[in-house]
Design an enzyme around this catalytic site. Sequence first.
Site: not given
Ligand code: NDP
Length: 510
Positions: A317, A414, A283
């Site tokens: 999102c 986004e 998602e």
């Molecule tokens: P991420 O995609 O990095 O984070 C989402 C989850 O993925 C967190 O638990 C994060 O861990 C984890 N994650 C990060 N890197 C990895 C990896 N290499 N392998 C596996 N898991 C990983 O989002 P961000 O927090 O960096 O936000 C960046 C952008 O993402 C936002 O500006 C927005 O555009 C989008 N976003 C979209 C969301 C949605 O609901 N679809 C929600 C959040 C963000 P950790 O946080 O511990 O690094």
Amino acid sequence: MKTKLSPSRKKIRTNGNGASRVSRSVSSKARRMLIDGEWVDAVSGETFATYDPATGEIICQVAAGDKKDIDRAVKAARAAFESGPWRKMTPSDRGRAIWKLADLLEKNLEEFARLESLDNGKPLTVARVADVPLAIDLFRYMAGWATKIHGSTFPISVPYAPGARFHSYTLREPIGVVGQIIPWNFPLLMAAWKLGPALATGCTVVLKPAEQTPLSALRLGELIREAGIPDGVVNIVTGLGETAGAALAAHPGIDKVAFTGSTEVGKLIVNAAANDLKKVSLELGGKSPNIVFEDADLETAIPGAASAIFFNHGQCCCAGSLLYVHKKHFDKVVSGVSAAANKIKIGPGHQPDTEMGPLVSEEQLNRVMGYLQSGRNEGARPVVGGGRAGKRGYFVQPTVLVNTKPGMKVVKEEIFGPVVCAVPFTDPMEVVQAANSGIYGLAAAVWTRDVSKAHRLASELRAGTVWVNCYNIFDAALPFGGYRQSGWGREMGAEALELYTETKAVCVQL
Ligand code: NDP
């Protein structure tokens, strides 16, 4: 215990006196992870800090799980799946355990709302009426499904076996051990969206919350134990994405990985899972068009457009971040949404009159400020907002941008902050084409009084959800997910169960 801060945050000071009652209660000890029914430190002994985004101060330390901890948790989940009581339990007992979890969450609603507000920054008033009640409702909805997951029977013909008779049916079986990686924008609700269907189908789980917001998932772990869900069924490993998250996505002991977050990381998850062809559901991001037609009721469309982007500070999102308005109403809608933005009371989440809190982190603040700068550089103009609010914490002014052009970064990408691009249109066909032209397809909305136009557009818009004369309406029964680069699969509703079950065909010759 050693302490390790993530590099971008080393400069932030510790909060000596605590901001609230919840803050004081969580800051007294470093929070441990839940593995195999035990609260444990990371194998490395390391911790990381979680921050109050309203102040930038540390709330508490949390165990920094990595590859070794993921491995322990996956082994526990595998043992619980293969030989624990969870799969053998009657569906009715499993459903009752999930329902009990919902009851416990309801009993502790206020505490969860406070934790969520503290760790994420969202208004307490919103967490109380949205995040926590929606999570409770999701668990109850999925508890009901536990007894209704079944296959079908099939009268088969088998042309090459004339005269033979068969009894054929399908079984729906749990997919196995599931790795779930969730983001920080709705920490408890995202945990519920993921855990609910996994538990209802009899899977076992390793859940990794976002580093910014681990507290509500850890408290939920306590309730999971209290609800009598057996040890090892839900394991919660806190840690960073690039260590714990990456290890979980790549772990060979996982049958499926479910992820919510950025499209960029979604692609990394797919690559990590490709090695052993794990099932994957995603998602991801969105850039959702919100279209106000010439015949819209502006009394509802204007506040609707404002809340479509400003709810949860734009950190959704499905945020309505591309506001297309028929030329005839453009000035009126832009000035109405801008007036609504001006009235929003910005402040720390715990203050009773706060309507918009801070963004979740310094990183997100910098990201959104970068987009605002890029918009200005490319010729967009903020009618309202356009900058940071205050000097402390990660607050951003609700912003309406005009004079945008289709190729601009603020229009294509986004932003994940309270920033909307307002774009005028005249030709309904052209606006649908524009709305369908991006890389995403998570949500869209139309505002019109013409019922046939509404249904026609609902089918023409390439998005997983289309709202008509409303926005941000969620329900546990309604599937949610994206077309194109907004993801794979649907969460919530009966569709979510598909992601957590395998279908087995059985054929018995009579
Ligand atoms: P991420 O995609 O990095 O984070 C989402 C989850 O993925 C967190 O638990 C994060 O861990 C984890 N994650 C990060 N890197 C990895 C990896 N290499 N392998 C596996 N898991 C990983 O989002 P961000 O927090 O960096 O936000 C960046 C952008 O993402 C936002 O500006 C927005 O555009 C989008 N976003 C979209 C969301 C949605 O609901 N679809 C929600 C959040 C963000 P950790 O946080 O511990 O690094």
